[in-house]
Design an enzyme around this catalytic site. Structure first.
Site, mmCIF file in Angstrom:
data_model
loop_
_atom_site.group_PDB
_atom_site.id
_atom_site.type_symbol
_atom_site.label_atom_id
_atom_site.label_comp_id
_atom_site.label_asym_id
_atom_site.label_seq_id
_atom_site.Cartn_x
_atom_site.Cartn_y
_atom_site.Cartn_z
ATOM 1 N N GLN A 101 -34.226 -19.932 18.175
ATOM 2 C CA GLN A 101 -33.632 -19.779 16.852
ATOM 3 C C GLN A 101 -32.283 -19.064 16.985
ATOM 4 O O GLN A 101 -32.210 -17.934 17.481
ATOM 5 C CB GLN A 101 -34.530 -18.984 15.902
ATOM 6 C CG GLN A 101 -33.989 -19.057 14.468
ATOM 7 C CD GLN A 101 -34.692 -18.133 13.506
ATOM 8 O OE1 GLN A 101 -34.663 -16.909 13.683
ATOM 9 N NE2 GLN A 101 -35.309 -18.695 12.474
ATOM 10 N N TYR A 188 -29.331 -14.233 5.517
ATOM 11 C CA TYR A 188 -28.407 -14.032 6.627
ATOM 12 C C TYR A 188 -27.196 -14.956 6.494
ATOM 13 O O TYR A 188 -26.990 -15.580 5.452
ATOM 14 C CB TYR A 188 -29.149 -14.195 7.951
ATOM 15 C CG TYR A 188 -30.247 -13.164 8.131
ATOM 16 C CD1 TYR A 188 -29.961 -11.803 8.055
ATOM 17 C CD2 TYR A 188 -31.570 -13.551 8.322
ATOM 18 C CE1 TYR A 188 -30.964 -10.851 8.183
ATOM 19 C CE2 TYR A 188 -32.581 -12.602 8.461
ATOM 20 C CZ TYR A 188 -32.270 -11.257 8.387
ATOM 21 O OH TYR A 188 -33.259 -10.310 8.508
ATOM 22 N N ARG A 235 -33.879 -23.874 9.358
ATOM 23 C CA ARG A 235 -34.826 -23.123 8.521
ATOM 24 C C ARG A 235 -34.146 -22.643 7.247
ATOM 25 O O ARG A 235 -33.059 -22.067 7.287
ATOM 26 C CB ARG A 235 -35.381 -21.929 9.288
ATOM 27 C CG ARG A 235 -36.549 -21.263 8.562
ATOM 28 C CD ARG A 235 -37.212 -20.191 9.386
ATOM 29 N NE ARG A 235 -38.663 -20.294 9.280
ATOM 30 C CZ ARG A 235 -39.482 -19.244 9.284
ATOM 31 N NH1 ARG A 235 -39.006 -18.016 9.380
ATOM 32 N NH2 ARG A 235 -40.790 -19.409 9.195
ATOM 33 N N GLY A 331 -47.538 -16.825 11.015
ATOM 34 C CA GLY A 331 -46.822 -15.704 11.592
ATOM 35 C C GLY A 331 -47.719 -14.549 11.986
ATOM 36 O O GLY A 331 -48.047 -14.366 13.163
ATOM 37 N N ARG A 332 -48.141 -13.748 11.017
ATOM 38 C CA ARG A 332 -48.960 -12.568 11.322
ATOM 39 C C ARG A 332 -50.237 -12.925 12.088
ATOM 40 O O ARG A 332 -50.592 -12.216 13.035
ATOM 41 C CB ARG A 332 -49.283 -11.827 10.020
ATOM 42 C CG ARG A 332 -48.049 -11.226 9.340
ATOM 43 C CD ARG A 332 -48.451 -10.502 8.065
ATOM 44 N NE ARG A 332 -47.304 -9.984 7.330
ATOM 45 C CZ ARG A 332 -46.652 -10.654 6.383
ATOM 46 N NH1 ARG A 332 -47.047 -11.886 6.065
ATOM 47 N NH2 ARG A 332 -45.612 -10.125 5.759
#
Length: 374
Positions: A101, A188, A235, A331-332
């Site tokens: 990424q 971002y 993404r 994810g988690r």
């Protein structure tokens, strides 16, 4: 349990993936200092999780100004490329597929992280809403800090940044990655250009939505020229409602997010890239992504579609069965369960996630989670 579809193969570019479970990009802040270099410990972390059908590395900054958090890895120096090569070799030895990424935080940074203590750079000189950068205060210690007002990039600097993305893509291939993902989410840099709230430019990169998408469009074109469309994903994190606090985690709420992000996905479709990844809000009482948007994504984009956002195996399988997703990212659960695909396929119980070791540190909370012992 009704999630067998997640165990079926699926094509992604030139790859046939073993299953539809994705390890998404997860910031863990374990790079070696000085130099923000991927380590042997990081290689072990990714190796442990290589049974995922598809993996995306944690965000890796494409240049020194792209860093917003201490100890995150880069991909712009020879040492960083060599460090990442350890990771890709470990993943490939297990039969895994991994993309890098490519990350630039833009205004979500701090002068302490910038070359010569300069102000962070951004589309416009607007401070990030409540977002925090993370700076080192002592070896292995740090704190969250409010970013200063950034400096607006000149038009030529924006064009130069497109070149940084292309070079980072070359570096990723040199490091052995199977492809790259452009991080255009979570408030971002690329997200800042897309947003009418963060982008107040009056040049060719600001104003109309077409102009605000120009930076994304040029990056996609430049990176595609390096890696090929079959090795590229993007993404996004569209948010359809929310408070200022929500924006800290997932980016910026646009006045018409459906139109904004479907137009952005049209940019991807025109380039024929491999996939689009949609990061949904994943906190308690978070806004829900409308089904009408999911259907519009499927109608607009002919590549693979990945969704992430507090999914259970059942909920993810339902989305795949409905034809609205091709792969589901966890994810988690993947942090706490290095053998997550096997646990899902066999209905084995999951390890609980431990808060300690989430960000920074060593082996604890990183590579010490056990596989299922039966």
């Amino acid at each position: 349990m009704n999630h067998s579809i997640l165990s079926t193969p699926v094509n992604l570019g030139h790859h046939t993936l073993n299953n539809r479970i994705v390890l998404p990009p997860l910031t863990r802040q374990r790079s070696a200092q000085p130099g923000d270099i991927a380590t042997d410990l990081m290689a072990e972390y990714y190796r442990q999780r290589a049974s995922a059908g598809f993996m995306v590395s944690e965000g890796t900054q494409i240049e020194p100004r792209g860093q917003g958090y201490a100890w995150t890895p880069g991909i712009y120096t020879p040492a960083q490329i060599d460090g990442w090569r350890k990771v890709t070799e470990a993943v490939h030895a297990e039969g895994g597929v991994i993309f890098a990424q490519l990350w630039h935080v833009g205004r979500v940074s701090h002068s302490a992280l910038q070359p010569e203590g300069a102000a962070p750079v951004a589309p416009s000189a607007i401070q990030a809403i409540q977002a925090k950068a993370f700076i080192e205060t002592a070896p292995g210690e740090g704190q969250l800090m409010q970013p200063p007002v950034p400096r607006a990039l000149t038009t030529q600097e924006v064009k130069d940044l497109v070149g940084h993305y292309a070079q980072a893509a070359r570096n990723a291939l040199d490091a052995g990655f199977d492809g790259v993902e452009i991080h255009s989410a979570n408030g971002y840099l690329v997200n800042q250009f897309i947003s009418a709230h963060a982008n107040q430019r009056d040049d060719e990169y600001g104003g109309s939505l077409h102009n605000r998408l120009r930076f994304l469009r040029e990056i996609v074109e430049a990176v595609t020229a390096v890696v090929g469309p079959e090795r590229l994903g993007v993404r996004f994190s569209p948010l359809f409602s929310g408070t200022d606090q929500d924006r800290v985690y997932i980016g910026l709420v646009e006045d018409d997010p459906h139109h904004t992000y479907i137009e952005a996905i049209k940019v991807l479709e025109a380039s024929g890239i491999a996939y689009v990844s949609i990061a949904e809000a994943d906190w308690d009482n978070a806004p829900v992504l409308p089904e009408s948007f999911r259907r519009a994504v499927r109608d607009t984009f002919s590549g693979r579609i990945i969704y992430a956002g507090r999914y259970t195996a059942e909920r993810g399988a339902d989305l795949v069965e409905a034809g609205l997703a091709d792969l589901i990212a966890f994810g988690r659960p993947f942090i706490a369960n290095p053998d997550l695909p096997q646990r899902i396929f066999n209905d084995w119980p999951l390890n609980p996630l431990r808060a300690e070791g989430m960000y920074g540190g060593g082996e604890a909370g990183y590579v010490d989670y056990p596989v299922f012992a039966g």
